[in-house]
Design a protein around this motif. Structure first.
Motif, mmCIF file in Angstrom:
data_model
loop_
_atom_site.group_PDB
_atom_site.id
_atom_site.type_symbol
_atom_site.label_atom_id
_atom_site.label_comp_id
_atom_site.label_asym_id
_atom_site.label_seq_id
_atom_site.Cartn_x
_atom_site.Cartn_y
_atom_site.Cartn_z
ATOM 1 N N HIS A 90 0.834 -1.194 0.000
ATOM 2 C CA HIS A 90 0.000 0.000 0.000
ATOM 3 C C HIS A 90 0.876 1.254 0.000
ATOM 4 O O HIS A 90 1.926 1.284 0.636
ATOM 5 C CB HIS A 90 -0.886 -0.045 1.256
ATOM 6 C CG HIS A 90 -1.622 1.207 1.547
ATOM 7 N ND1 HIS A 90 -1.205 2.095 2.507
ATOM 8 C CD2 HIS A 90 -2.755 1.715 1.017
ATOM 9 C CE1 HIS A 90 -2.060 3.099 2.561
ATOM 10 N NE2 HIS A 90 -3.009 2.894 1.664
ATOM 11 N N GLU A 98 -3.142 6.082 -1.211
ATOM 12 C CA GLU A 98 -4.074 5.219 -1.933
ATOM 13 C C GLU A 98 -5.126 4.590 -1.019
ATOM 14 O O GLU A 98 -4.883 4.363 0.159
ATOM 15 C CB GLU A 98 -3.320 4.040 -2.565
ATOM 16 C CG GLU A 98 -2.321 4.394 -3.608
ATOM 17 C CD GLU A 98 -1.561 3.165 -4.088
ATOM 18 O OE1 GLU A 98 -1.291 3.117 -5.301
ATOM 19 O OE2 GLU A 98 -1.227 2.277 -3.281
ATOM 20 N N SER A 99 -6.248 4.221 -1.635
ATOM 21 C CA SER A 99 -7.178 3.295 -0.982
ATOM 22 C C SER A 99 -6.619 1.896 -1.227
ATOM 23 O O SER A 99 -5.745 1.688 -2.077
ATOM 24 C CB SER A 99 -8.572 3.425 -1.597
ATOM 25 O OG SER A 99 -8.570 2.931 -2.931
ATOM 26 N N GLU A 129 -7.182 0.979 -4.834
ATOM 27 C CA GLU A 129 -6.191 1.591 -5.718
ATOM 28 C C GLU A 129 -4.858 0.850 -5.660
ATOM 29 O O GLU A 129 -4.180 0.693 -6.679
ATOM 30 C CB GLU A 129 -5.991 3.065 -5.360
ATOM 31 C CG GLU A 129 -7.187 3.923 -5.700
ATOM 32 C CD GLU A 129 -7.121 5.325 -5.092
ATOM 33 O OE1 GLU A 129 -7.722 6.234 -5.701
ATOM 34 O OE2 GLU A 129 -6.479 5.514 -4.030
#
Length: 150
Positions: free
Chosen positions: A52, A56-57, A60
């Motif tokens: 991650h 971002e989510s 994403e």
């Protein structure tokens, strides 16, 4: 349990907004699934995915990682697996942080397989289950196998 350097690195990532990793079980219109072999687990097939980025989510992250690792574009349709993990400092178990791993279902949107990530040994579309998949995928593969026409 991790060594102090690994733990400190993880703590720094968390402070910067990192929450874990994400990947995707990508299927196409022919019900084939996109799987990869990673250099850290050469005897297993798994889903494309990775770390991650703080802005971002998790969706994403999965989309970006699939694209980076395989050259394939996809769209997220569902979550099929998630796990919260506690990372504990080896020498001081009271120190800990948490990470989240999310695996999404996704539909193929376009692109051809191309590997530009040195950690990815192979990426391939499967119309039948490979012999050895990552543990967390075993149930997903059984479900997928039941949808394959004989």
């Amino acid at each position: 349990m991790n060594d102090p350097d690994f733990f400190k690195h993880g703590q720094d990532l968390v402070k910067d907004g990192w929450v874990g990793d994400a990947g995707a079980w990508v299927t196409d219109d022919s019900n084939r699934v996109l799987l990869i072999q990673h250099s850290e687990s050469v005897d297993q097939w798994g889903t494309p995915g990775g770390g991650h980025e703080p802005e971002e989510s998790m969706e994403e992250t999965a989309l970006r990682e699939v694209r980076e690792e395989t050259g394939i574009d996809c769209s997220i349709t569902n979550v099929f697996w998630a796990r919260r993990k506690t990372v504990v400092l080896k020498d001081d178990p009271d120190q800990r942080y948490y990470m989240l791993t999310v695996q999404f279902e996704a539909g193929y949107e376009g692109g051809e397989i191309s590997i530009s990530d040195d950690e990815i040994l192979e990426a391939r579309w499967f119309s039948e289950s490979p012999d050895n998949v990552a543990d967390f995928l075993e149930e997903k593969v059984r479900t997928w196998n039941s949808t394959i026409d004989p």
